[in-house]
Design a protein around this motif. Structure first.
Motif, PDB file in Angstrom:
ATOM      1  N   PRO A 125       7.244   5.612  -3.383  1.00 49.00           N
ATOM      2  CA  PRO A 125       8.020   4.459  -2.736  1.00 49.00           C
ATOM      3  C   PRO A 125       7.431   3.074  -3.400  1.00 49.00           C
ATOM      4  O   PRO A 125       6.332   3.051  -4.261  1.00 49.00           O
ATOM      5  CB  PRO A 125       7.200   4.421  -1.297  1.00 49.00           C
ATOM      6  CG  PRO A 125       5.842   5.068  -1.617  1.00 49.00           C
ATOM      7  CD  PRO A 125       6.064   6.092  -2.744  1.00 49.00           C
ATOM      8  N   ILE A 126       8.238   2.085  -3.267  1.00 45.53           N
ATOM      9  CA  ILE A 126       7.982   0.792  -3.820  1.00 45.53           C
ATOM     10  C   ILE A 126       8.254  -0.193  -2.709  1.00 45.53           C
ATOM     11  O   ILE A 126       9.180  -0.021  -1.826  1.00 45.53           O
ATOM     12  CB  ILE A 126       8.737   0.351  -5.235  1.00 45.53           C
ATOM     13  CG1 ILE A 126      10.466   0.575  -4.954  1.00 45.53           C
ATOM     14  CG2 ILE A 126       8.318   1.188  -6.418  1.00 45.53           C
ATOM     15  CD1 ILE A 126      11.009  -0.184  -6.007  1.00 45.53           C
ATOM     16  N   GLY A 127       7.660  -1.199  -2.634  1.00 43.41           N
ATOM     17  CA  GLY A 127       7.736  -2.168  -1.610  1.00 43.41           C
ATOM     18  C   GLY A 127       6.375  -2.940  -1.201  1.00 43.41           C
ATOM     19  O   GLY A 127       5.523  -2.982  -1.927  1.00 43.41           O
ATOM     20  N   GLY A 128       6.516  -3.495   0.119  1.00 40.13           N
ATOM     21  CA  GLY A 128       5.438  -4.298   0.591  1.00 40.13           C
ATOM     22  C   GLY A 128       5.752  -4.929   1.826  1.00 40.13           C
ATOM     23  O   GLY A 128       6.847  -4.691   2.354  1.00 40.13           O
ATOM     24  N   SER A 132       1.145  -1.124  -0.151  1.00 43.50           N
ATOM     25  CA  SER A 132      -0.034  -0.016  -0.047  1.00 43.50           C
ATOM     26  C   SER A 132       0.878   1.276   0.125  1.00 43.50           C
ATOM     27  O   SER A 132       0.872   1.989   1.052  1.00 43.50           O
ATOM     28  CB  SER A 132      -0.832  -0.154   1.291  1.00 43.50           C
ATOM     29  OG  SER A 132      -0.012  -0.071   2.240  1.00 43.50           O
ATOM     30  N   PRO A 133       1.637   1.353  -1.087  1.00 45.81           N
ATOM     31  CA  PRO A 133       2.517   2.659  -0.914  1.00 45.81           C
ATOM     32  C   PRO A 133       1.749   3.829  -1.029  1.00 45.81           C
ATOM     33  O   PRO A 133       0.582   3.992  -1.824  1.00 45.81           O
ATOM     34  CB  PRO A 133       2.997   2.431  -2.375  1.00 45.81           C
ATOM     35  CG  PRO A 133       2.386   1.571  -3.407  1.00 45.81           C
ATOM     36  CD  PRO A 133       1.755   0.784  -2.390  1.00 45.81           C
ATOM     37  N   GLU A 175      12.083   7.888  -5.627  1.00 51.67           N
ATOM     38  CA  GLU A 175      11.777   9.204  -5.687  1.00 51.67           C
ATOM     39  C   GLU A 175      11.556   9.939  -4.605  1.00 51.67           C
ATOM     40  O   GLU A 175      10.382   9.785  -3.843  1.00 51.67           O
ATOM     41  CB  GLU A 175      11.054   9.558  -6.875  1.00 51.67           C
ATOM     42  CG  GLU A 175      11.084  11.296  -7.290  1.00 51.67           C
ATOM     43  CD  GLU A 175      12.213  11.728  -7.803  1.00 51.67           C
ATOM     44  OE1 GLU A 175      12.694  12.939  -7.545  1.00 51.67           O
ATOM     45  OE2 GLU A 175      13.070  10.827  -8.752  1.00 51.67           O
ATOM     46  N   GLU A 176      12.193  10.908  -3.885  1.00 51.88           N
ATOM     47  CA  GLU A 176      12.105  11.408  -2.768  1.00 51.88           C
ATOM     48  C   GLU A 176      12.307  12.841  -2.615  1.00 51.88           C
ATOM     49  O   GLU A 176      13.341  13.301  -3.438  1.00 51.88           O
ATOM     50  CB  GLU A 176      12.490  10.812  -1.534  1.00 51.88           C
ATOM     51  CG  GLU A 176      13.924  11.006  -1.091  1.00 51.88           C
ATOM     52  CD  GLU A 176      15.069  10.072  -1.907  1.00 51.88           C
ATOM     53  OE1 GLU A 176      16.005  10.327  -1.627  1.00 51.88           O
ATOM     54  OE2 GLU A 176      14.546   9.028  -2.605  1.00 51.88           O
ATOM     55  N   PRO A 177      11.856  13.854  -2.043  1.00 47.37           N
ATOM     56  CA  PRO A 177      12.575  15.098  -1.830  1.00 47.37           C
ATOM     57  C   PRO A 177      13.789  15.199  -1.429  1.00 47.37           C
ATOM     58  O   PRO A 177      14.312  14.445  -0.475  1.00 47.37           O
ATOM     59  CB  PRO A 177      11.622  15.610  -0.602  1.00 47.37           C
ATOM     60  CG  PRO A 177      10.426  15.131  -0.910  1.00 47.37           C
ATOM     61  CD  PRO A 177      10.722  13.467  -1.172  1.00 47.37           C
ATOM     62  N   SER A 200      11.323   3.770   4.292  1.00 50.64           N
ATOM     63  CA  SER A 200      10.209   3.981   5.441  1.00 50.64           C
ATOM     64  C   SER A 200       9.753   2.546   5.802  1.00 50.64           C
ATOM     65  O   SER A 200       9.709   1.360   4.945  1.00 50.64           O
ATOM     66  CB  SER A 200       9.246   4.702   4.964  1.00 50.64           C
ATOM     67  OG  SER A 200       8.569   4.210   3.915  1.00 50.64           O
ATOM     68  N   VAL A 201       9.356   2.335   6.860  1.00 48.88           N
ATOM     69  CA  VAL A 201       8.884   1.154   7.580  1.00 48.88           C
ATOM     70  C   VAL A 201       7.484   1.577   8.025  1.00 48.88           C
ATOM     71  O   VAL A 201       7.275   2.493   8.760  1.00 48.88           O
ATOM     72  CB  VAL A 201       9.736   0.463   8.585  1.00 48.88           C
ATOM     73  CG1 VAL A 201       8.939  -0.638   9.090  1.00 48.88           C
ATOM     74  CG2 VAL A 201      11.033   0.169   8.074  1.00 48.88           C
ATOM     75  N   ARG A 202       6.392   0.906   7.838  1.00 44.74           N
ATOM     76  CA  ARG A 202       5.092   1.035   8.405  1.00 44.74           C
ATOM     77  C   ARG A 202       4.690  -0.330   9.011  1.00 44.74           C
ATOM     78  O   ARG A 202       4.161  -1.423   8.468  1.00 44.74           O
ATOM     79  CB  ARG A 202       4.070   1.221   7.256  1.00 44.74           C
ATOM     80  CG  ARG A 202       2.758   1.739   7.707  1.00 44.74           C
ATOM     81  CD  ARG A 202       1.568   1.973   6.420  1.00 44.74           C
ATOM     82  NE  ARG A 202       2.218   2.829   5.587  1.00 44.74           N
ATOM     83  CZ  ARG A 202       2.028   2.692   4.250  1.00 44.74           C
ATOM     84  NH1 ARG A 202       1.198   1.606   3.591  1.00 44.74           N
ATOM     85  NH2 ARG A 202       2.587   3.223   3.403  1.00 44.74           N
ATOM     86  N   PHE A 203       4.062  -0.087  10.222  1.00 44.31           N
ATOM     87  CA  PHE A 203       3.446  -1.139  11.000  1.00 44.31           C
ATOM     88  C   PHE A 203       2.084  -0.725  11.503  1.00 44.31           C
ATOM     89  O   PHE A 203       1.794   0.699  11.744  1.00 44.31           O
ATOM     90  CB  PHE A 203       4.209  -1.251  12.551  1.00 44.31           C
ATOM     91  CG  PHE A 203       3.479  -2.318  13.600  1.00 44.31           C
ATOM     92  CD1 PHE A 203       3.617  -3.547  13.327  1.00 44.31           C
ATOM     93  CD2 PHE A 203       2.810  -1.451  14.597  1.00 44.31           C
ATOM     94  CE1 PHE A 203       2.820  -4.359  14.259  1.00 44.31           C
ATOM     95  CE2 PHE A 203       2.127  -2.502  15.433  1.00 44.31           C
ATOM     96  CZ  PHE A 203       2.163  -3.872  15.389  1.00 44.31           C
TER      97      PHE A 203
END
Length: 127
Positions: A77-80, A59-60, A104-106, A114-117
């Protein structure tokens, strides 16, 4: 004339077969002032369901800030990751963990990774 703001939201969700669901959301907001732009938020949610209430997920959240300079506009972002629906005692919960690399980031302040829990308390409806 005073400031005017606008915001548009588009959301669509659809199951694909028995094990896959896809959802996307687009939000655009900004101000009506010359030289002032808008911001874009685009999120796509894809879940692939596995046995025993496990799932693979991505869910980028893609963002664009048109007010920033050209090297600071986009975050892409790319990932999962993975998740599981389970119970803590009698409370059903949804747990997930995802990692993203920002292709791509500023330049000024954007993170490279980044990590999302996520912990969601679920309240199922009786049927």
């Amino acid at each position: 004339m005073g400031r005017r703001t606008f915001r548009g939201v588009s959301q669509h969700a659809r199951p694909v077969g028995d094990r896959l669901s896809v959802q996307q959301r687009l939000v655009i907001h900004g101000r009506r002032r010359p030289g002032r732009g808008q911001r874009v938020y685009l999120a796509a949610f894809i879940n692939y369901y596995l046995p025993d209430c496990w799932y693979l997920t991505t869910s980028p959240i893609v963002t664009a800030n048109w007010e920033a300079g050209s090297n600071n506009t986009w975050t892409v972002p790319i990932g999962g990751g993975f998740g599981r629906i389970m119970r803590f005692g009698s409370q059903p919960v949804n747990l997930s963990l995802q990692g993203f690399y920002n292709v791509e980031e500023p330049d000024d302040i954007g993170p490279e990774w980044s990590v999302r829990f996520t912990l969601q308390l679920l309240s199922p409806r009786g049927g």
